[in-house]
Scaffold this motif. Sequence first.
Motif, PDB file in Angstrom:
ATOM      1  N   SER A  31      44.854  36.591  33.496  1.00 43.32           N
ATOM      2  CA  SER A  31      45.308  37.308  33.525  1.00 43.32           C
ATOM      3  C   SER A  31      47.240  37.414  32.601  1.00 43.32           C
ATOM      4  O   SER A  31      47.537  36.559  33.071  1.00 43.32           O
ATOM      5  CB  SER A  31      44.852  38.569  34.363  1.00 43.32           C
ATOM      6  OG  SER A  31      45.836  38.701  35.388  1.00 43.32           O
ATOM      7  N   ASP A  34      48.446  36.720  36.347  1.00 46.94           N
ATOM      8  CA  ASP A  34      48.814  35.678  36.488  1.00 46.94           C
ATOM      9  C   ASP A  34      49.539  34.690  36.099  1.00 46.94           C
ATOM     10  O   ASP A  34      49.977  33.814  36.483  1.00 46.94           O
ATOM     11  CB  ASP A  34      46.511  35.096  35.552  1.00 46.94           C
ATOM     12  CG  ASP A  34      45.733  36.213  37.067  1.00 46.94           C
ATOM     13  OD1 ASP A  34      46.002  36.498  38.339  1.00 46.94           O
ATOM     14  OD2 ASP A  34      44.967  35.947  36.311  1.00 46.94           O
ATOM     15  N   SER A 171      43.793  39.350  47.405  1.00 49.13           N
ATOM     16  CA  SER A 171      42.285  38.171  47.131  1.00 49.13           C
ATOM     17  C   SER A 171      42.176  38.035  47.720  1.00 49.13           C
ATOM     18  O   SER A 171      41.170  37.254  48.928  1.00 49.13           O
ATOM     19  CB  SER A 171      43.246  37.544  45.614  1.00 49.13           C
ATOM     20  OG  SER A 171      43.444  38.497  45.013  1.00 49.13           O
ATOM     21  N   GLY A 196      40.402  40.721  36.360  1.00 49.80           N
ATOM     22  CA  GLY A 196      42.002  40.505  35.540  1.00 49.80           C
ATOM     23  C   GLY A 196      41.870  40.239  34.050  1.00 49.80           C
ATOM     24  O   GLY A 196      42.742  41.230  33.646  1.00 49.80           O
ATOM     25  N   ARG A 284      45.905  48.328  42.809  1.00 50.65           N
ATOM     26  CA  ARG A 284      44.721  47.878  43.066  1.00 50.65           C
ATOM     27  C   ARG A 284      44.403  50.170  43.643  1.00 50.65           C
ATOM     28  O   ARG A 284      43.919  50.769  43.465  1.00 50.65           O
ATOM     29  CB  ARG A 284      43.931  47.675  44.616  1.00 50.65           C
ATOM     30  CG  ARG A 284      43.534  45.937  43.910  1.00 50.65           C
ATOM     31  CD  ARG A 284      43.575  44.963  45.165  1.00 50.65           C
ATOM     32  NE  ARG A 284      43.365  43.608  44.139  1.00 50.65           N
ATOM     33  CZ  ARG A 284      44.062  42.428  44.453  1.00 50.65           C
ATOM     34  NH1 ARG A 284      45.257  43.326  44.617  1.00 50.65           N
ATOM     35  NH2 ARG A 284      43.427  41.165  43.786  1.00 50.65           N
ATOM     36  N   THR A 295      38.860  43.187  43.921  1.00 48.30           N
ATOM     37  CA  THR A 295      39.183  42.498  42.583  1.00 48.30           C
ATOM     38  C   THR A 295      40.080  41.818  43.151  1.00 48.30           C
ATOM     39  O   THR A 295      40.938  41.235  43.864  1.00 48.30           O
ATOM     40  CB  THR A 295      39.950  44.059  42.060  1.00 48.30           C
ATOM     41  OG1 THR A 295      38.784  44.868  41.508  1.00 48.30           O
ATOM     42  CG2 THR A 295      40.241  42.800  40.719  1.00 48.30           C
ATOM     43  N   GLY A 297      42.687  38.228  42.113  1.00 49.09           N
ATOM     44  CA  GLY A 297      43.674  37.673  40.987  1.00 49.09           C
ATOM     45  C   GLY A 297      44.755  38.040  41.447  1.00 49.09           C
ATOM     46  O   GLY A 297      45.563  38.846  42.707  1.00 49.09           O
ATOM     47  N   LEU A 299      46.967  41.394  41.427  1.00 54.91           N
ATOM     48  CA  LEU A 299      47.429  42.091  40.732  1.00 54.91           C
ATOM     49  C   LEU A 299      48.116  42.723  41.101  1.00 54.91           C
ATOM     50  O   LEU A 299      48.641  44.276  42.220  1.00 54.91           O
ATOM     51  CB  LEU A 299      46.126  43.798  41.270  1.00 54.91           C
ATOM     52  CG  LEU A 299      45.153  43.247  40.271  1.00 54.91           C
ATOM     53  CD1 LEU A 299      43.758  43.722  40.669  1.00 54.91           C
ATOM     54  CD2 LEU A 299      44.949  43.895  38.852  1.00 54.91           C
ATOM     55  N   LYS A 338      46.561  48.648  33.027  1.00 54.06           N
ATOM     56  CA  LYS A 338      45.664  48.645  32.218  1.00 54.06           C
ATOM     57  C   LYS A 338      44.731  48.682  31.170  1.00 54.06           C
ATOM     58  O   LYS A 338      44.595  48.079  31.030  1.00 54.06           O
ATOM     59  CB  LYS A 338      44.787  49.515  33.092  1.00 54.06           C
ATOM     60  CG  LYS A 338      43.920  50.293  34.399  1.00 54.06           C
ATOM     61  CD  LYS A 338      43.230  51.297  34.964  1.00 54.06           C
ATOM     62  CE  LYS A 338      42.925  51.008  36.660  1.00 54.06           C
ATOM     63  NZ  LYS A 338      42.215  52.170  36.719  1.00 54.06           N
TER      64      LYS A 338
END
Length: 440
Positions: A31, A34, A171, A196, A284, A295, A297, A299, A338
């Motif tokens: 993402s 990331d 994560s 992501g 999150r 989820t 990655g 975030l 998002k």
Amino acid sequence: MEKKAEVEIISRKAIKPSSPTSPQSRKLEFSLLDQVIPPIYTAVILFYTSNTNQSNDSSFRSRSEKSDHLQKSLSKTLVHFYPLAGRLNNNTSIECNDEGAHFVEAEIHCRLSEFLKEPDPSLLSHLLPTSDPKATELARNAVLLVQLTEFNCGGIAVSVCPSHKIADASSFCEFLKSWAAVARGHDEVARPEFIGASMLPPVTDQQIERSLEALGDSFITKRFVFDVSKLANLKAKIGSGVQQLVPTNVELVSAIFLRCAIAACQSTTGCFRPALLYQTVNLRRRMAPPMPESTIGNLIWGFPVVVEEESKMDVGDIVARMRKGLKDFCNEKANIFKGENGYSLVFESFKLEGEFFKTGMRMYSCTSRCKFPFYEVDFGWGKPTWIMNPLYAMNTMTLMDTKKGDGIEAWLTLEKQEMAVFESNEELLAFASINPSVVI
């Protein structure tokens, strides 16, 4: 403890998933969040005494038995967390090619109790697989590195180092919980979601990866433990003010850190220098609707807390700005990540950071792993005696609850001259101890 105790590497190997990754899952795109993360490994070191086995199971008496158990359970866990068995592809994606996580087995010739009498960051770093040049060479671009180190007494340290490109603290914790559950024979484990890139796709037309400068010899990392009971009076005092603001322990520790860091900088430079503290937020639980904890990655994002005037250094004032900054961030920005507007938010944040830097503002960052259940990680021989979350980065503090929950452990990296002033600050010492022994 003999300060020259060295780690001896016994073996290095790749641990592959117990079943191959499906063809349609062979590539995981990053993402945008990331992509902006520096190319470093994050880490946790879990220490287990030789008598932590709460089930009296005699299956794990030797290092080789524990190592074999960890390797087999890791192999099964990587079926679900398959990107961790892959290889990084520049700053764009992970090739989920099942080349495997890199697993190092080692020994250190001292007792765990001696090692933890006065934890030394320079010695602790040798328990990380990232400190082994051959391991990093053999595991070039590996997403996950693990090291099992046995002490003379039979105690062990399990160091787990995933690439920050795929693992923020949430994560990381989800992976460790799942691995431990598999190791204990549980069939029901959380299934990770790698979504992501679908939420905030990567960019391909510009270089956005941020780098971290090497620390060099002018910086030093030290450990402080804040006593929650000693923070209670300060919390009550601030909470009884006009604003009726009751701080959290993390807010208090962060505010004390920033106040004392500013004072240390002022003492060494001879003048007040405006400062900024970036507070990391787990997106999150801040989005609407919330994203699942499974989820995987990055975030996370940070919001700035600025101290521009010497008269605005009161802990209560700093806490109030932290609380307002968090509220504004959650209400106005968290959900923007998002969609398409997430791009403009990310690059506007970079622009603002650059403007702060040009003014000569001193920048700090604080990451909290408090409330994450790292102390619940039981591979079958009991829960950890102590956990270390090392992050050696300039002007950075990482926080984590103590095992009993009666304190907050902080690892802090500052310039050496500033650290000498910081650690002698009477206000700091009223709430924190410098590197106390870990009680086993």
